[in-house]
Design a protein around this motif. Structure first.
Motif, PDB file in Angstrom:
ATOM      1  N   VAL A  22       4.882  -6.095   7.766  1.00  0.00           N
ATOM      2  CA  VAL A  22       5.186  -7.656   8.124  1.00  0.00           C
ATOM      3  C   VAL A  22       5.958  -8.008   7.198  1.00  0.00           C
ATOM      4  O   VAL A  22       5.776  -7.324   5.912  1.00  0.00           O
ATOM      5  N   ARG A  23       7.376  -8.397   7.995  1.00  0.00           N
ATOM      6  CA  ARG A  23       7.894  -8.398   6.990  1.00  0.00           C
ATOM      7  C   ARG A  23       9.167  -9.414   7.602  1.00  0.00           C
ATOM      8  O   ARG A  23       9.228  -9.941   8.598  1.00  0.00           O
ATOM      9  N   PHE A  68      -1.273 -17.383   3.583  1.00  0.00           N
ATOM     10  CA  PHE A  68      -0.672 -15.986   3.607  1.00  0.00           C
ATOM     11  C   PHE A  68      -0.657 -15.517   5.384  1.00  0.00           C
ATOM     12  O   PHE A  68      -1.721 -16.100   5.355  1.00  0.00           O
ATOM     13  N   LEU A  69       0.108 -14.851   5.033  1.00  0.00           N
ATOM     14  CA  LEU A  69      -0.576 -13.550   6.860  1.00  0.00           C
ATOM     15  C   LEU A  69      -1.338 -12.733   6.824  1.00  0.00           C
ATOM     16  O   LEU A  69      -0.819 -11.662   5.560  1.00  0.00           O
ATOM     17  N   THR A  70      -2.299 -11.756   7.489  1.00  0.00           N
ATOM     18  CA  THR A  70      -2.407 -10.343   7.391  1.00  0.00           C
ATOM     19  C   THR A  70      -2.300 -10.314   9.004  1.00  0.00           C
ATOM     20  O   THR A  70      -2.064 -10.816   9.933  1.00  0.00           O
ATOM     21  N   ALA A  71      -2.260  -9.396   8.759  1.00  0.00           N
ATOM     22  CA  ALA A  71      -1.969  -7.970  10.032  1.00  0.00           C
ATOM     23  C   ALA A  71      -3.205  -7.008  10.590  1.00  0.00           C
ATOM     24  O   ALA A  71      -3.073  -6.390   8.981  1.00  0.00           O
ATOM     25  N   ASP A  72      -4.105  -6.352  10.931  1.00  0.00           N
ATOM     26  CA  ASP A  72      -4.414  -5.575  11.050  1.00  0.00           C
ATOM     27  C   ASP A  72      -4.718  -5.286  12.297  1.00  0.00           C
ATOM     28  O   ASP A  72      -4.436  -5.354  13.005  1.00  0.00           O
ATOM     29  N   VAL A  78       0.236  -7.399   4.771  1.00  0.00           N
ATOM     30  CA  VAL A  78      -0.265  -9.240   4.543  1.00  0.00           C
ATOM     31  C   VAL A  78       1.157  -9.339   3.945  1.00  0.00           C
ATOM     32  O   VAL A  78       1.776  -9.028   3.475  1.00  0.00           O
ATOM     33  N   HIS A  79       1.794 -11.049   4.173  1.00  0.00           N
ATOM     34  CA  HIS A  79       2.794 -11.323   3.630  1.00  0.00           C
ATOM     35  C   HIS A  79       2.249 -12.528   3.334  1.00  0.00           C
ATOM     36  O   HIS A  79       1.896 -13.295   3.639  1.00  0.00           O
TER      37      HIS A  79
END
Length: 799
Positions: free
Chosen positions: A625-626, A694-698, A705-706
């Protein structure tokens, strides 16, 4: 038939009127170490105490006997380091001034005391400099005036230990009539048929002159034969349906034995066996709307290169054994690396290096040996450089792993940007090598492989040598002056060097600095930090994201976290821009001694957290994630596998305590060898500047994480977790550590070497949400308690 007598026994080193036992291959430093006359230069500040060695002349001697059963006897040295005068029975056989060449002397009928007299490398460099005149370089050492390992004079990661010695095998070759002087196979593939174009050169004795000779070659049951009236021949062998050699992750690595026999009517005179592999390699440097590309194409497939730079694995290079090569290169392969760049300040490595790369599917980018300096093009260097290049190009052609020849490291860039041009005032500086001599030699001897003039290099003087839009790029503003988040500011076509420093493992430091109270600025730590303002850059890198700790253990942990995050930021960004960006080559894989450096594997062979991060970053499938240029967030799913990737992408906006504020799942399919970018919905995006979300992507076990703010600002809870330790039944020294998070735990790291110097962990940095578990397997670990494990666990804490 040719006979060989190895000259690896019975040597002496002359030292202060005494004769010390000497090893061949070896060096003065290793012989003095073995004799107990110097302390280990890698420990404490002992390096300073052995500086005298490089300023002295040295002599090696042994005794040889004459051979009466063959017409000819040759004395062969595969490597002499470096300026030497060779005598036999007091008669001079010849002189050498190049570490990177093989030498052969006719000693037929001669016997007696064989001596190799080495001139101090500093003296040799001074004599050459007096002839050629001064040339600039980036270090106050004269390595550009002598053809030896540049980094043996010290580098920003290496000690100053210029060696002398018989550094590669020596032997006597006894032969009659003729011998095989060169066997150079050019291997190509067309329409599924493999072709070996075998270039042969023979040397004859006086009685063999004009005698018809038969040369026979065989591979995979196919043979070719010719009668040789002269001294050269070309044989061609076709192998239908040849199994292709592939880089690792793309297919298998089948290797074929190529057998060559030279004979006359009385029988075989000489034989040679080499391993080859069938594959094609091209370098696509086509212009496009974005600039000039730099994409490796193997067997017709375009590659995103997942690479690392390689330096000599020991400054005392003769200590690197085939087993050590295999260990280090297996560590590379296990981290999903597929290319190793042999950097131009080192050596042309031993055959064992390239053999292992052939077997593991590791592509090799081979620099010619020029780095970070202006090199005179006058004699005596020019002739040496041509002979050296011809020697090594011919030697390495059989290896399918070798995919690229590169003219130099950073010298074209240095000429343009480092003030060399006005200082040189028209003097030669190496351009004639990189744009003239070397490409001609490669075109003549090895036209099956591409050549590039340098790294970085934009392809012509029409563009700046380090222009990110053209060719290869070295990214060093980040680390030297900028934060690692600024890797996202550009998308070079191919990133051939970039990296971030960190100290070695704790157990490595304890071995290198026994008895010293470890501190970032302790005498031993500073001595083992060779980069200009290295610790200052480490501290600034930490301070941009964390409060700088006073405690050494905490500083050591955070420096390793920042190294892993920095490299991850670059690779995640650049991989997500395939095919514009076609590769990353991390500086660097390995170290040559125990030092704070950019290495992934430290000087004692221990894996830094960066190694584990590289294994994730270079896997076929990567999730990241960016932030984008317009301030939104984007999830990038990178699929370098040959099959489509169908997955469920789960995005969660979480509070610092781990509770979910928003949650979504999206089905997506990523095509093979491609990237899918998905915008993160506004409802899932943490507020800009928020210190509490914060953000998590799975996706399929991958996590990204961001955090919208730096760690020192974010409202981390104090990390809480439970630790369970269980030995694996029936497996001595193997322990499973289960960590159960009770809060958000970011960048959890178990430094296994703090439990025992022999211990290692199978995980690096881990981020766990409340309730999540991770099992970390330790190997080489004695029985340990949960309390001891807790003492070796580190995580990000609130500031």
């Amino acid at each position: 038939m040719k006979d060989v007598t190895r000259l690896d026994q019975g040597w002496s080193l002359h030292h202060d009127g005494e004769f010390l036992p000497a090893r061949v291959p070896g060096s003065v430093h290793t012989d003095l170490l073995n004799a107990g006359l110097i302390d280990d230069p890698y420990l404490h500040t002992n390096e300073n105490d052995v500086a005298w060695i490089g300023h002295r002349d040295w002599t090696y001697s042994t005794r040889i006997t004459a051979d009466g059963t063959h017409e000819r006897t040759d004395l062969v040295f595969d490597g002499l380091d470096t300026a030497a005068r060779i005598t036999l029975g007091g008669t001079e056989l010849g002189r050498t001034r190049n570490m990177h060449r093989t030498y052969r002397f006719d000693v037929t009928g001669l016997a007696g005391d064989l001596a190799v007299h080495f001139t101090s490398p500093y003296q040799e460099a001074a004599e050459v400099r007096a002839v050629t005149g001064e040339r600039p370089n980036i270090y106050p050492e004269p390595f550009q005036y002598i053809r030896k390992t540049a980094s043996s004079f010290g580098w920003d990661w290496g000690p100053t230990l210029p060696t002398s010695g018989i550094w590669r095998p020596a032997r006597l070759e006894h032969w009659s009539t003729a011998r095989l002087a060169e066997v150079r196979p050019l291997v190509t593939v067309a329409g599924g048929t493999g072709r070996v174009e075998l270039h042969l050169t023979v040397e004859r004795t006086a009685t063999g002159a004009g005698r018809p000779l038969t040369v026979r070659a065989a591979v995979d049951g196919r043979t070719a034969e010719t009668v040789l009236d002269g001294d050269t021949a070309v044989l061609t062998l076709d192998v239908p349906d040849a199994a292709l050699w592939w880089p690792r992750g793309r297919g298998d690595q089948p290797l074929y034995d190529l057998d060559v026999t030279l004979a006359d009517p009385t029988g075989p005179l000489d034989t040679r066996r080499q391993r080859i592999g069938f594959r094609t390699v091209e370098l696509d440097r086509s212009a496009d709307r974005d600039g000039t590309g730099f994409t490796l194409v193997v067997n017709g497939e375009r590659l995103f290169v997942r690479g690392v730079n390689w330096i000599p694995d020991d400054t005392l290079v003769t200590r690197v054994t085939p087993e050590r090569y295999r260990t280090r290169l297996t560590q590379a392969a296990d981290a999903n690396i597929d290319l190793v760049r042999v950097w131009g300040g080192g050596i042309y490595e031993d055959e064992a290096f390239y053999d292992t790369c052939d077997e593991l599917g590791l592509m090799v980018w081979q620099d010619f040996l020029f780095a970070c300096a202006a090199y005179p093009e006058e004699q005596p260097l020019r002739g040496e450089i041509e002979a050296e290049a011809r020697d090594n190009v011919a030697r390495l052609t059989p290896h399918p792993s070798l995919v690229l020849w590169n003219g130099n490291n950073e010298n074209l860039w240095g000429f343009r940007d480092w003030g060399w041009e006005p200082e040189l005032a028209g003097d030669s500086w190496g351009e004639g090598y990189y744009l003239g001599l070397l490409p001609r030699i490669v075109a003549e001897l090895d036209p099956t492989r591409p050549y590039t003039a340098g790294s970085p290099w934009s392809g012509s003087w029409d563009h700046h040598p380090n222009d990110p839009d053209h060719g290869t790029h070295h990214s060093w503003e980040v680390w030297n002056r900028r934060d690692y988040t600024e890797y996202r500011d550009s998308v070079p076509r191919f990133v051939a060097e970039f990296g971030w420093q960190a100290p070695p493992a704790h157990a490595t430091l304890q071995r290198a600095l026994p008895g010293e109270r470890l501190a970032a600025d302790s005498p031993g730590m500073l001595h083992h930090q060779k980069a200009e303002d290295g610790n200052g850059k480490l501290d600034r890198g930490i301070e941009r994201h964390f409060a700088l700790p006073a405690d050494f253990d905490r500083w050591h942990y955070l420096a390793q976290v920042v190294q892993a995050r920095a490299v991850a930021t670059g690779i995640e960004h650049w991989r997500s821009h395939w095919p514009r960006c076609a590769g990353t080559v991390v500086w660097q894989l390995n170290d040559c001694w125990p030092v704070s450096s950019w290495a992934t594997v430290d000087g004692d062979g221990r894996l830094k957290p960066l190694w584990h991060e590289l294994r994730r970053l270079y896997a076929d499938r990567l999730l990241t994630v960016r932030p984008t240029a317009d301030g939104t967030l984007e999830a990038a799913l990178v699929n370098q596998a040959a099959e489509p990737w169908t997955t469920t992408l789960r995005l969660r906006r979480l509070a610092a305590d781990g509770t979910a504020a928003a949650d979504t799942a999206t089905e997506t399919t990523v095509a093979p060898r491609s990237v899918t970018r998905l915008a993160v919905p506004a409802a899932l995006t943490p507020a800009d500047g928020s210190a509490k979300e914060f953000l998590t992507a799975d996706a399929d076990g991958l996590r990204a994480v961001h955090f919208p703010v730096t760690d020192r600002v974010f409202a981390y809870p104090q990390p809480e977790y439970e630790v369970d330790v269980r030995p694996v039944p029936g497996a001595d020294g193997i322990v499973d550590v289960t960590v159960t998070a009770r809060t958000l735990v970011r960048d959890l790291l178990l430094q296994a070497d703090r439990l025992a110097p022999t211990a290692s962990a199978d995980h690096g940095l881990l981020t766990l949400l409340p309730g999540e578990q991770a099992v970390i397997r330790l190997t080489g670990c004695p029985p340990v308690t949960p309390e001891a494990v807790r003492g070796a666990l580190f995580a990000v804490e609130p500031f």
